[in-house]
Design a protein around this motif. Structure first.
Motif, PDB file in Angstrom:
ATOM      1  N   PHE A 193      -9.341   0.781  -3.628  1.00 42.81           N
ATOM      2  CA  PHE A 193      -9.525  -0.659  -3.507  1.00 42.81           C
ATOM      3  C   PHE A 193      -8.387  -1.285  -2.705  1.00 42.81           C
ATOM      4  O   PHE A 193      -8.616  -2.108  -1.803  1.00 42.81           O
ATOM      5  CB  PHE A 193      -9.589  -1.280  -4.904  1.00 42.81           C
ATOM      6  N   TRP A 194      -7.153  -0.904  -3.012  1.00 41.48           N
ATOM      7  CA  TRP A 194      -5.982  -1.504  -2.363  1.00 41.48           C
ATOM      8  C   TRP A 194      -5.906  -1.118  -0.893  1.00 41.48           C
ATOM      9  O   TRP A 194      -5.587  -1.947  -0.037  1.00 41.48           O
ATOM     10  CB  TRP A 194      -4.728  -1.092  -3.113  1.00 41.48           C
ATOM     11  N   GLN A 195      -6.198   0.134  -0.602  1.00 44.44           N
ATOM     12  CA  GLN A 195      -6.189   0.573   0.792  1.00 44.44           C
ATOM     13  C   GLN A 195      -7.294  -0.111   1.591  1.00 44.44           C
ATOM     14  O   GLN A 195      -7.114  -0.453   2.767  1.00 44.44           O
ATOM     15  CB  GLN A 195      -6.332   2.089   0.867  1.00 44.44           C
ATOM     16  N   VAL A 204       0.841  -1.202   0.000  1.00 46.82           N
ATOM     17  CA  VAL A 204       0.000   0.000   0.000  1.00 46.82           C
ATOM     18  C   VAL A 204       0.876   1.253   0.000  1.00 46.82           C
ATOM     19  O   VAL A 204       0.583   2.238  -0.696  1.00 46.82           O
ATOM     20  CB  VAL A 204      -0.941  -0.008   1.215  1.00 46.82           C
ATOM     21  N   LEU A 205       1.958   1.220   0.769  1.00 46.39           N
ATOM     22  CA  LEU A 205       2.878   2.364   0.810  1.00 46.39           C
ATOM     23  C   LEU A 205       3.507   2.605  -0.561  1.00 46.39           C
ATOM     24  O   LEU A 205       3.603   3.754  -1.016  1.00 46.39           O
ATOM     25  CB  LEU A 205       3.961   2.123   1.857  1.00 46.39           C
ATOM     26  N   ALA A 206       3.923   1.527  -1.214  1.00 46.62           N
ATOM     27  CA  ALA A 206       4.522   1.657  -2.545  1.00 46.62           C
ATOM     28  C   ALA A 206       3.525   2.239  -3.534  1.00 46.62           C
ATOM     29  O   ALA A 206       3.878   3.083  -4.371  1.00 46.62           O
ATOM     30  CB  ALA A 206       5.027   0.298  -3.028  1.00 46.62           C
ATOM     31  N   TYR A 207       2.275   1.808  -3.444  1.00 45.39           N
ATOM     32  CA  TYR A 207       1.263   2.365  -4.342  1.00 45.39           C
ATOM     33  C   TYR A 207       1.016   3.832  -4.025  1.00 45.39           C
ATOM     34  O   TYR A 207       0.743   4.637  -4.925  1.00 45.39           O
ATOM     35  CB  TYR A 207      -0.043   1.572  -4.257  1.00 45.39           C
ATOM     36  N   GLY A 208       1.111   4.183  -2.762  1.00 49.89           N
ATOM     37  CA  GLY A 208       0.978   5.593  -2.387  1.00 49.89           C
ATOM     38  C   GLY A 208       2.076   6.447  -3.008  1.00 49.89           C
ATOM     39  O   GLY A 208       1.828   7.577  -3.458  1.00 49.89           O
ATOM     40  N   PHE A 209       3.304   5.904  -3.057  1.00 51.60           N
ATOM     41  CA  PHE A 209       4.393   6.622  -3.714  1.00 51.60           C
ATOM     42  C   PHE A 209       4.120   6.788  -5.205  1.00 51.60           C
ATOM     43  O   PHE A 209       4.459   7.815  -5.805  1.00 51.60           O
ATOM     44  CB  PHE A 209       5.714   5.887  -3.503  1.00 51.60           C
ATOM     45  N   SER A 210       3.523   5.768  -5.821  1.00 53.67           N
ATOM     46  CA  SER A 210       3.202   5.873  -7.245  1.00 53.67           C
ATOM     47  C   SER A 210       2.167   6.966  -7.491  1.00 53.67           C
ATOM     48  O   SER A 210       2.240   7.689  -8.492  1.00 53.67           O
ATOM     49  CB  SER A 210       2.699   4.525  -7.780  1.00 53.67           C
ATOM     50  N   MET A 211       1.200   7.107  -6.576  1.00 53.55           N
ATOM     51  CA  MET A 211       0.202   8.156  -6.726  1.00 53.55           C
ATOM     52  C   MET A 211       0.810   9.531  -6.489  1.00 53.55           C
ATOM     53  O   MET A 211       0.378  10.527  -7.088  1.00 53.55           O
ATOM     54  CB  MET A 211      -0.958   7.914  -5.753  1.00 53.55           C
TER      55      MET A 211
END
Length: 212
Positions: free
Chosen positions: A190-192, A87-94
């Motif tokens: 969705f991921w969060q 989730v953290l990695a996806y947050g960085f992508s956003m």
């Protein structure tokens, strides 16, 4: 001292509505629609948690093993860290999306996918371990509820990974179009949401089951 709100207004000059359709923000509209789906998915998990709560007592396991005998909370703690880091990695992508960095978005999604695959791999290994010692859904109602709750969540994670793969393809092919950005935002929700659900599963199924 009077403000602009205290000034007299001519009723004939007030515009109560516009005769022209100004349209809607497509991304906001779709995000709201997907949020409604998230709420319905939350009701699904609430039902599964309720079923597990009813069947989480010793008599529901009949003569079969109880969670205290087969759950591995330290093993699932590794799963927890993998999902949180995903989730953290996806947050960085956003965050990279806000700056328009295509490489940053792609790298963040890839890192999130790798950690998500790790989560699913650990789940499959844990399920195979339990099956090898005779902990299967047909043994008791309690185990059926256990498998239903944990594996429905695992299925959501698997769908999320497929979604990430599709988004990588769309980013490379289309770039940051309105549709692509909207889907990336929906995927973030969705991921969060899956991470939030896993917190409840880890605490109330694995930790509580182990201590009981």
């Amino acid at each position: 001292m009077s403000s602009s709100h205290d000034k007299p207004v001519d009723p004939n000059q007030v515009v109560l509505w516009s005769d022209d359709y100004e349209g809607h923000d497509v991304i906001s509209t779709r995000t709201f629609g997907f949020w409604m789906y998230i709420l319905s998915d939350g009701m699904l998990f609430a039902t599964l948690f309720a079923a597990y709560g009813v069947l989480s007592y010793s008599h529901s396991y009949y003569t079969g093993p109880t969670p205290a005998q087969f759950v591995a909370p330290w093993y699932t703690f590794i799963q927890t860290m993998a999902l949180f880091l995903s989730v953290l990695a996806y947050g960085f992508s956003m965050a990279s999306l806000k700056t328009g960095s295509k490489a940053g978005v792609i790298n963040g999604i890839i890192a999130s996918m790798v950690l998500g695959i790790l989560f699913v791999g650990l789940d499959i290994h844990d399920v195979l371990r339990m099956i090898s010692i005779g902990v299967t859904p047909e043994v008791s109602g309690g185990l059926s509820a256990f498998y239903a709750l944990t594996q429905v969540h695992a299925a959501h994670i698997f769908v999320g990974l497929i979604w990430m793969l599709v988004m990588l393809y769309q980013i490379l092919r289309k770039g940051f179009t309105e549709d692509v950005v909207g889907r990336l935002i929906s995927l973030r929700m969705f991921w969060q949401f899956q991470a939030v659900m896993w917190v409840f599963i880890y605490v109330f199924v694995y930790l509580w089951g182990y201590m009981s």
